[in-house]
Design a protein around this motif. Structure first.
Motif, mmCIF file in Angstrom:
data_model
loop_
_atom_site.group_PDB
_atom_site.id
_atom_site.type_symbol
_atom_site.label_atom_id
_atom_site.label_comp_id
_atom_site.label_asym_id
_atom_site.label_seq_id
_atom_site.Cartn_x
_atom_site.Cartn_y
_atom_site.Cartn_z
ATOM 1 N N UNK B 66 11.484 90.240 69.765
ATOM 2 C CA UNK B 66 11.221 88.814 69.613
ATOM 3 C C UNK B 66 11.906 88.346 68.315
ATOM 4 N N UNK B 67 11.999 87.017 68.103
ATOM 5 C CA UNK B 67 12.672 86.540 66.882
ATOM 6 C C UNK B 67 12.116 87.202 65.618
ATOM 7 N N UNK B 68 13.023 87.794 64.849
ATOM 8 C CA UNK B 68 12.712 88.458 63.565
ATOM 9 C C UNK B 68 11.775 89.667 63.689
ATOM 10 N N UNK B 93 22.049 90.512 73.850
ATOM 11 C CA UNK B 93 21.687 89.112 73.549
ATOM 12 C C UNK B 93 21.179 89.054 72.117
ATOM 13 N N UNK B 94 21.523 87.976 71.407
ATOM 14 C CA UNK B 94 21.016 87.803 70.048
ATOM 15 C C UNK B 94 21.815 88.585 69.012
ATOM 16 N N UNK B 95 21.323 88.518 67.796
ATOM 17 C CA UNK B 95 21.931 89.266 66.689
ATOM 18 C C UNK B 95 20.951 90.349 66.268
ATOM 19 N N UNK B 147 17.634 88.654 64.942
ATOM 20 C CA UNK B 147 17.798 87.326 64.340
ATOM 21 C C UNK B 147 16.807 86.327 64.929
ATOM 22 N N UNK B 148 17.045 85.068 64.654
ATOM 23 C CA UNK B 148 16.084 84.014 65.010
ATOM 24 C C UNK B 148 15.959 83.763 66.509
ATOM 25 N N UNK B 149 16.894 84.272 67.301
ATOM 26 C CA UNK B 149 16.828 84.086 68.756
ATOM 27 C C UNK B 149 16.278 85.331 69.457
ATOM 28 N N UNK B 150 15.733 86.281 68.684
ATOM 29 C CA UNK B 150 15.358 87.551 69.289
ATOM 30 C C UNK B 150 16.603 88.322 69.684
ATOM 31 N N UNK B 151 16.407 89.448 70.359
ATOM 32 C CA UNK B 151 17.565 90.245 70.761
ATOM 33 C C UNK B 151 17.198 91.187 71.894
#
Lengths: 176, 176
Positions: B66-68, B93-95, B147-151
């Motif tokens: 999830x984000x962070x 997906x995501x960073x 990152x803020x968008x999860x991954x």
């Protein structure tokens, strides 16, 4: 295959992966492995491969199949002290008909490639839809074909040693 | 975690996978492994896992963050005669900011989880975007944060033996 054919197949496979949401680096996209098994009829018998990792313990790839494209029958024999390659196929896009050793299915959905018919000998059918997977044990004969929309398969396996593969069709050259 | 929290995290992880085009069977979706490492703060330190295959030769999973959300620092030590688990992380997906042993980065992008700060000790940063990957050698300390968008990370590895993992934080219980 000439370079133009290889480039076209790479672009087509890259587009199919992209449409399925599978992201490649630019470098991966231009280096997709296009395999015609030396048979010179890629559309019928062939495979497009992105190898993410292949080390002395495990391997991970994406396999792209164009509509009705077939990966010819083969097996992964033992190499040295190691049992042959074991591999798990997980379908991400499209339908895959996988054939392995075992009781022959009453009807099969794939069309056996015309010019190679004699070199397909196992007909126990496993139909795989996106999200479904199957693990092929070492040294087991298998072949597979995509449905009309093509297919993408994530392959998770032990170490890949393509040069050790044994194909039923004596005309096939996997490497080189 | 109570059952309601686990169910909510499963549904959230399943939605994140679906949005990224990764298809699960209904059975896989309702059985997503939700791991809070016994710390009872899933949003901060936790991981959601779909294990596609884990056998005595190789393993393949999707890891959802999830984000962070952070997977706490740990290593995979040798087990019997085998070297520890080697694993390849490929971001879908995501960073992801991944930290491994080695020269400490001048600045890092992840936020070290406040309540566990002392238990994060390696700060060599590797930033991974979709399509990028990194292989972590056996017995190397590592941790990672989305990152803020999860991954979503596809993990390809040698056999997983969670019970053998060594976490830096002595409060962690991986297998409950």
């Amino acid at each position: 295959m000439n370079q133009q054919q290889i480039t076209a197949a790479r672009q087509r496979a890259a587009a199919q992966l992209s449409a399925a949401g599978i992201i490649l680096t630019p470098d991966e996209a231009v280096n997709i492995e296009v395999v015609d098994f030396g048979l010179q009829r890629l559309e019928s018998e062939g495979l497009e491969i992105v190898t993410y990792e292949n080390n002395d313990r495990y391997c991970a790839k994406e396999l792209v199949l164009f509509p009705r494209q077939t990966c010819p029958e083969h097996r992964h024999p033992p190499v040295g002290d190691e049992p042959g390659k074991r591999e798990t196929f997980r379908v991400r896009q499209g339908i895959v008909w996988l054939y392995v050793e075992g009781r022959e299915s009453a009807t099969i959905h794939a069309r056996v490639p015309e010019r190679s018919g004699l070199h397909y000998t196992v007909f126990h059918e496993i139909e795989l839809h996106p999200g479904q997977q199957y693990t092929i044990e070492p040294n087991t004969k298998h072949w597979f074909q995509a449905g009309d929309a093509g297919a993408i398969i994530s392959e998770f396996s032990s170490t890949s040693r393509d040069e050790a593969d044994v194909f039923t069709d004596p005309n096939i050259r996997r490497v080189g």
